[in-house]
Motif scaffolding. Sequence first.
Motif, short mmCIF file in Angstrom:
data_model
loop_
_atom_site.label_atom_id
_atom_site.label_comp_id
_atom_site.label_asym_id
_atom_site.label_seq_id
_atom_site.Cartn_x
_atom_site.Cartn_y
_atom_site.Cartn_z
N ARG A 1 35.39 41.68 -1.06
CA ARG A 1 35.54 40.29 -2.15
C ARG A 1 35.08 39.00 -1.55
O ARG A 1 34.52 38.11 -2.38
CB ARG A 1 37.02 40.12 -2.44
CG ARG A 1 37.28 41.30 -3.42
CD ARG A 1 38.89 41.28 -3.83
NE ARG A 1 39.12 39.85 -4.52
CZ ARG A 1 38.90 39.55 -5.77
NH1 ARG A 1 38.14 40.52 -6.61
NH2 ARG A 1 38.95 38.51 -6.15
N ASN A 2 35.16 38.72 -0.16
CA ASN A 2 34.66 37.65 0.44
C ASN A 2 33.15 37.64 0.24
O ASN A 2 32.54 36.62 0.17
CB ASN A 2 35.10 37.46 1.76
CG ASN A 2 36.61 37.10 2.11
OD1 ASN A 2 37.19 36.82 1.12
ND2 ASN A 2 37.12 37.40 3.19
N ALA A 3 32.50 38.72 0.54
CA ALA A 3 30.89 38.91 0.38
C ALA A 3 30.70 38.39 -1.09
O ALA A 3 29.57 37.71 -1.33
CB ALA A 3 30.40 40.10 0.92
N ALA B 1 30.77 34.74 -1.76
CA ALA B 1 29.71 33.99 -1.24
C ALA B 1 28.14 34.16 -1.57
O ALA B 1 27.80 33.31 -1.96
CB ALA B 1 29.59 34.66 0.45
N LEU B 2 28.15 35.55 -2.52
CA LEU B 2 26.96 35.62 -3.35
C LEU B 2 26.80 34.73 -4.51
O LEU B 2 25.94 34.44 -5.14
CB LEU B 2 26.74 37.04 -3.43
CG LEU B 2 26.68 37.97 -2.11
CD1 LEU B 2 26.64 39.54 -2.58
CD2 LEU B 2 25.07 37.67 -1.62
N TYR C 1 27.44 43.53 4.65
CA TYR C 1 26.31 42.49 4.92
C TYR C 1 26.24 41.86 3.45
O TYR C 1 26.22 42.48 2.45
CB TYR C 1 25.16 43.26 5.42
CG TYR C 1 25.16 43.89 6.68
CD1 TYR C 1 24.78 43.26 8.04
CD2 TYR C 1 25.40 45.22 6.48
CE1 TYR C 1 24.70 44.18 8.98
CE2 TYR C 1 25.63 46.18 7.66
CZ TYR C 1 25.31 45.39 9.04
OH TYR C 1 25.19 46.14 10.12
N ASP C 2 26.06 40.52 3.49
CA ASP C 2 25.79 39.94 2.33
C ASP C 2 24.73 39.07 2.56
O ASP C 2 24.25 38.46 3.98
CB ASP C 2 26.95 39.29 1.69
CG ASP C 2 27.32 38.08 2.65
OD1 ASP C 2 26.72 36.96 2.72
OD2 ASP C 2 28.37 38.30 3.44
N SER C 3 23.86 38.53 1.72
CA SER C 3 22.72 37.71 1.69
C SER C 3 23.09 36.21 1.13
O SER C 3 22.29 35.46 0.61
CB SER C 3 21.57 38.35 0.92
OG SER C 3 21.92 38.39 -0.50
N THR D 1 40.66 28.28 5.57
CA THR D 1 39.70 28.81 4.35
C THR D 1 38.78 27.70 4.20
O THR D 1 38.91 26.52 4.15
CB THR D 1 40.36 29.21 3.29
OG1 THR D 1 39.54 29.56 2.29
CG2 THR D 1 41.37 27.90 2.71
N THR D 2 37.59 28.22 3.60
CA THR D 2 36.40 27.21 3.09
C THR D 2 36.55 27.20 1.65
O THR D 2 35.78 26.60 1.04
CB THR D 2 35.33 27.81 3.85
OG1 THR D 2 34.72 28.86 3.13
CG2 THR D 2 35.14 27.39 5.13
#
Length: 889
Positions: free
Chosen positions: A780-782, A785-786, A813-815, A833-834
């Motif tokens: 879910r974090n990835a 971020a996407l 892995y995420d891009s 957290t960001t």
Amino acid sequence: APHTIKHWPSLAYAVIIAAVDQRLLYSENMWSLRKTILYPALRAVPMPLLAMAVGLFAGLAVWLVMDPIQSMALRDIFQEELRARAEMHSHEDLIRFEHYVEHYDSTTQLLAHQRHMIDYLMFPPWEYGNDQGLLVIQGEKPDWLPAASFWTPLVRPSHVILFDSERRMREIFEAVNAQIPDELREQADLFLGESALQGYLTTLDERPFFMVSRPVDEVPGRHLGYIMLLVPIDERFLRASQEGALKSGTVLAVLDADEQRILASSQPEVVFAGSLVDIWRDAYLITAQSFFDYDGSDLNMQFASFTPSSEVMATNQRVLQLERRQRLVAAAVFIAVFTLVIFVVSARLNMVARRLSRFTQRALGYAEPTFSGRNQLILLEDWINRFTRMVLVSRDEMSSRHESEMHDKEALRTAVMENARDCIVTIDSKGKIIDFNPTAERTFGHLRDQVTGREVYKVLLARSEIDRFRSMLEYSSHGSDPQQFDLADEITALRADGSEFPAELSIMRVPLASRTVFTVWLHDISKRRRVEQEMESLAKFASESPSPILRVNDRGVVLYANLASRPLLAYWDCEPGQTLPHFWRILVLAALEHERQEEPEMVSGERVYSLLLAPVASLGYVNIYGRDITEVRHAEQQARQHQAELVHVCRLSTMGEMSTGMAHELNQPLSAIVNFAKGSMRRLRSGSYDEKTILDALEQVANQAERAGEIIRRLRNLVTRQPPVRSEVDLNGLAREVCSFVEYEARKLGIEIELRLSPEALPVRVDLVQIEQVLLNLIRNAMDALQEVPASDRSLVVRTSAYGEGQVQMSVYDSGPGINPEHMANLFNPFFTTKSTGMGMGLPISKTIIDDHQGTISARSTPDKGTAFTVILPTYLDVLGANSIAGTG
């Protein structure tokens, strides 16, 4: 002897006359010649002139004999001294060389431990399908190397080489425009250390090099790869190794000890490489020695210093010339003093001769002899020649022997007194100090001149010891044996600063001709007292310890047990001197055989103990150190309960966020059921149907109902609070199920989750709900971020694989845009957290779960390229092996 100086002229003349007499007596015909020619000639020569001639003759003879001998001896001494100094300078040069080489060792260790290197080797380009073979980098440094200032003040290596975990050469950074030696390219893996720093001095393509390698570990014992520095040993290296301390004119070289051939030189234009050492021995003083720390290298190499022989010979000649001038001056002074003494003595002899002649005339009636000529010594020859010679020679021999014996005794006494390690004080019968050796000066803090003549009671002894020392002195004064020692007595001594210390004391009586003195021997035993006190306190340490401490021999017999060990002994049903139960005897024997510490746990009643078995193989016993960890285990259990509750809350929060997707996913099978049911009803009412069509529709209704039930079951398992239970699961199946939870949300965001799962099963023993929560948080974090990058650039990969021996890894892995480097250190801190809507607890909870499963979680991110989170867990069999001992007892 000094008291025979006044007889030197007569002795010298007598020696000359005796030599002449012995020579002339060979022929009877020479007697008349001596009487008629020699004696008148000697009488006519004044005694000072004769003494000067004799002095010149003797000085010349001594010069001719001693000059070559002394010159040769001085030359040999000077050569030995210069050689010794050359060896000392060479040894210092080698020490500086070794220290310089050690800088490369520490530099390699720093490179292997730097974060850039570890991050680079954790996900190297050759591991993920980008393998392009051996990569050679020239000119600009790669990202995994620090700036050029990092090498100051070292000579930069010619090559820096990276190897993968399989010891294959992958990347070469050429700092200079030179290819890597072929021998190293073919056999590089032979120079790699297994688990520690490894350095070699060797030759590659007939050139000397220093190479140092070290494994790059993410965690101890798990190699990500290897790094190697290759440094050519040339003129720059040899000069830099001396740090500016190289003497002018001296040449340093590295030799092949077997062939005695020069491999490298600090001045190749003077002493060139490839030449043999023997051709330089005429021009240089050569000192060669083996290296200290690299005896294990495959080549016998030596470190050599070349000192120019011209400097040695020039210095030798200057010293010889100076010595000769000093001998000439000494000879001139000797002749002048000799002539003056002879002149004074001749006047005295003339007076004595006249007195003897008058005495002879009065006593014996002989006529007074006439003194014709100027040489009074010849006139007295007949009077005192033989008698004086015999008396003087005998007296001189006795005096010389007596003085030699006295000198030897005094030298021996002085050496004993000055070099004795004990305090030696000489006192008289009244206790006043006569002598005080240097050891006593250092011990008491008094100088010899300060205490001489003072009473020993007031200077060296505590006030409480005065009466006792007087009794000992009185006893020694009346003892039958003057050399009797009483070493059993201890006394309190006093230093100059007023501090007191214990000392061992003995007294020896020394009777002299005119008086009796006493030698007092004092030995400072304060260090021995401190050691005894420390040993006594250490002996009490084990018995006073509140923790159990036992000692068991190799047969399982309890040799020692302190009071705190009673619960353990009661559990084992044994006492000191008895044998442990069979299982614990096996553990003790295994610890001794493998010389390895073991730390099992045991439960006695309501108490839990952790036992550390520390083997002492050389003495054949094992020390057992116990620790009551009952409260620790209770605290761990409560922490796991709190963790389970926190995970449950976190899952409920996650389900709230995923409710829309789950509702859509559940709506699909329900809609299909409604459609198939209505279609079947219409066909049945119309009467136009066949049995097969109705059965197919009902089968679809059943399948979709089962699908909806499976979705509800997964949802219930996800939100239901369950006690922490660990079971064996396949990591691949766990990843598939978690990805199914977010499938709808991923499609909605235009993200395709790519699964790169291991083709083999990856069994792990974990709490399924907790590990699913960790993977769900990472995915879910990835996905969050996407959302910050265009849809065409979105990529999310979930990967599982085996990792080393007894471990597996799971990576996400995420891009996305990556993580700010300033935030990397705070990722796993609570409430950091960001996100604008995040709580900052997902990653801290995930780290707590993974730590509880004896695993690790780490993150690696590149700005504008993406982020990778990696979880490493022990395999199911490895977890069983780690817990086998803890579960015993």
